[in-house]
Design an enzyme around this catalytic site. Structure first.
Site, PDB file in Angstrom:
ATOM      1  CD  GLU A 167      -2.799  -1.245   2.420  1.00 43.61           C
ATOM      2  OE1 GLU A 167      -3.972  -1.627   2.293  1.00 43.61           O
ATOM      3  OE2 GLU A 167      -2.310  -0.966   3.534  1.00 43.61           O
TER       4      GLU A 167
HETATM    5  C1  TNX Z   1      -4.426  -4.137   4.596  1.00 47.42           C
HETATM    6  S1  TNX Z   1      -2.779  -6.450   4.155  1.00 47.42           S
HETATM    7  C2  TNX Z   1      -3.172  -3.841   5.081  1.00 47.42           C
HETATM    8  C3  TNX Z   1      -3.022  -3.393   6.470  1.00 47.42           C
HETATM    9  C4  TNX Z   1      -4.346  -3.296   7.169  1.00 47.42           C
HETATM   10  C5  TNX Z   1      -5.192  -4.483   6.785  1.00 47.42           C
HETATM   11  C6  TNX Z   1      -6.479  -4.583   7.538  1.00 47.42           C
HETATM   12  C7  TNX Z   1      -1.698  -5.382   4.072  1.00 47.42           C
HETATM   13  C8  TNX Z   1      -0.411  -5.812   3.598  1.00 47.42           C
HETATM   14  N1  TNX Z   1      -2.006  -4.125   4.425  1.00 47.42           N
HETATM   15  O1  TNX Z   1      -2.349  -2.164   6.513  1.00 47.42           O
HETATM   16  O2  TNX Z   1      -4.118  -3.281   8.536  1.00 47.42           O
HETATM   17  O3  TNX Z   1      -5.463  -4.409   5.415  1.00 47.42           O
HETATM   18  O4  TNX Z   1      -7.112  -5.798   7.269  1.00 47.42           O
END
Ligand code: TNX
Length: 512
Positions: A322
């Protein structure tokens, strides 16, 4: 036997009731091969645990568990003595058991566990615990009898990596909680604990060269609570506690995104030189280290250096998910400078599957962790085509922070609702097209903690789904069967009750 029938119709057995014997069919994850016999072993009060030089630590661990509930002395003795007891031997196992497996032979006369390594014996001990009555997990002395069903089990894992993750950044979780969790996950032969040590809302590990990361960056959490951080001594204590349970810690510093806590701690890390405020919300994708500033790489090198020095395990997890505040080109530039900082310390790069982007170079033995909700992904297949291994954490199957149902009071639902059957019904070896089982290192069930605050919350979200994921990681696919699994899972319930685990009583399971 005194049985009290209370007005609700629930039968309450007094604490002094004899323990109910387990059967060879009760083990989770289900073993590779089980041959029951008619024999029953009953642990005598004068039993010893027989060990060899390489198995004494596992013997001490086993004695620690058995002494609490049996009240027996269970001295550790040198193997080869002719009295009844439990032997932990490092020779004579079926060669198929490999480095992590074991062979367990139970006769009326003795329990003999054999493996090629202490890890194999440790895994065998987890099976033995489940073959004893549930009351063996009691913290106080119970009457027994302490029976073990007779027969032979030969067992070894499908995948070498069976992990779970705890996000200690969104909500800080103290050392005692981590240790308790380690004790519980070990029962299901989980052998990696990934700690998500940094995120927008908090930095949770002391870095001596950048002290404000912990003291300022660690001073809050989601919702604005006090947060916290681990000192180096505390982190090493966690690492050692896990190692004694044959669990390897995988530390993660998430970057270049998910870094607001670091950016708030040091203005210099920001492209504009201005430190943002600490963040206590739950948005994602808004922060980034400044990929064009040289100090960023000094910072990352310092952090990874100190973390590597605290980490005996092979992996340093660099996050990489992300990174929406960073362009694809800057992301690749960043990762291509960061990965060599990991390998230079003889550690292996692990990252979320975004590091599989074709512009990010492959580094030796790299591991990408797949967290998508689909069944095909070009980042993952690109990484695999260059030699990466994959840890499977599909968010719609393996995420322990997703709600079970819409009525679950905590948890998120962006990847879907995950009841026990959903967590169980997928095959890590075929889940992502173009990723053969040979490219799969294993499975990991991540628990993000935006909504998960207490120890009870962790228990409720992990049990019973973590044992389902553990079985996918350990047991051969040929054994995969929901009907059989739900029956085996059901008998874990009384064990969890005795252990004080506040588990989710899924209506999909007929709990005894
Ligand atoms: C996605 S999964 C994210 C996290 C959040 C999560 C909540 C991932 C690699 N990144 O930053 O906490 O969703 O489910």
């Amino acid at each position: 036997v005194t049985v009290l029938l209370v007005s609700s119709g629930v039968i309450v057995l007094p604490a002094s009731a004899p323990a109910v014997a387990a059967t060879m069919a009760d083990v989770v994850p289900v073993p590779v091969s089980t041959q029951p016999s008619a024999a029953v072993y009953t642990l005598p009060s004068g039993a010893s645990i027989f060990t060899e030089p390489g198995s004494a630590d596992v013997g001490t661990y086993l004695a620690g568990i058995l002494r609490r509930s049996t009240g027996y002395a269970l001295p550790i003795a040198a193997a080869g003595q002719p009295t009844s007891g439990i032997s932990l031997l490092l020779s004579g196992a079926d060669p198929s058991v490999g480095a992590q497996g074991y062979q367990l032979d139970v006769t009326a006369a003795a329990v003999v566990l054999r493996a090629q390594t202490a890890t194999g014996l440790f895994n065998g001990v987890q099976t033995l615990r489940q073959l004893l009555p549930a009351e063996i997990e009691s913290a106080t002395v119970r009457p027994g009898p302490w029976t073990v069903p007779g027969g032979r089990i030969v067992d070894y894992p499908r995948f070498p990596y069976r992990g779970t993750m705890l996000d200690v950044a969104r909500h800080f979780h103290p050392v005692a909680t981590i240790k308790q969790h380690i004790d519980r996950i070990a029962l299901y032969k989980i052998n990696y604990l990934h700690l998500h040590l940094s995120d927008d809302q908090g930095w949770r590990i002391v870095v001596d060269t950048w002290p404000r990361l912990a003291t300022f960056g660690g001073s809050t959490q989601v919702g604005g609570g006090a947060g916290g951080y681990y000192t180096k001594a505390q982190f090493q204590d966690i690492v050692a506690y896990a190692a004694a349970r044959h669990i390897t810690i995988v530390p993660e510093i998430d970057m270049p995104g998910h870094t607001n806590a670091a950016l708030a701690s040091y203005a210099d890390l920001n492209c504009n030189g201005v430190a943002p405020a600490l963040y206590t919300g739950t948005a994602v994708g808004f922060s980034s280290l400044c990929t064009t500033k040289e100090i960023t790489y000094t910072f990352v090198n310092d952090v990874l250096g100190e973390l590597a020095a605290l980490t005996p395990g092979p992996y340093l997890h660099v996050g990489g998910d992300e990174a929406s505040a960073t362009s694809a080109a800057q992301y690749a530039t960043f990762m291509n400078r960061v990965q060599p900082l990991v390998t230079a310390r003889n550690k292996t790069v692990m990252g979320w599957h975004q590091i599989g982007a074709s512009a990010v170079q492959h580094s030796a033995n790299r591991v990408v962790q797949y967290w998508g909700t689909g069944t095909s992904d070009s980042l993952v297949t690109t990484a695999v085509s260059r030699g990466a291994k994959v840890v499977m954490s599909p968010a719609n199957k393996a995420y322990l922070d997703m709600k079970y149902t819409s009525a679950t009071p905590i948890g998120l639902s962006w990847a879907g609702l995950i009841e026990v059957q959903t967590a169980y019904e997928w095959n890590p070896g075929t889940h992502v097209s173009g990723v053969p089982a040979t490219a799969v290192l294993g499975v990991e069930a991540p628990m993000w903690t935006e909504t998960i605050v207490t120890e009870e919350h962790i228990e409720f979200m992990a049990f019973p789904r973590l044992p389902a994921i553990a079985e996918l990681g350990w047991s051969p696919w040929s054994t995969h069967d929901w009907t059989a699994f739900r029956a085996r899972l059901a008998v874990q319930g009384p064990r969890w009750t005795i252990m004080g685990i506040d588990f989710y009583r899924s209506p999909q399971i007929t709990w005894p």
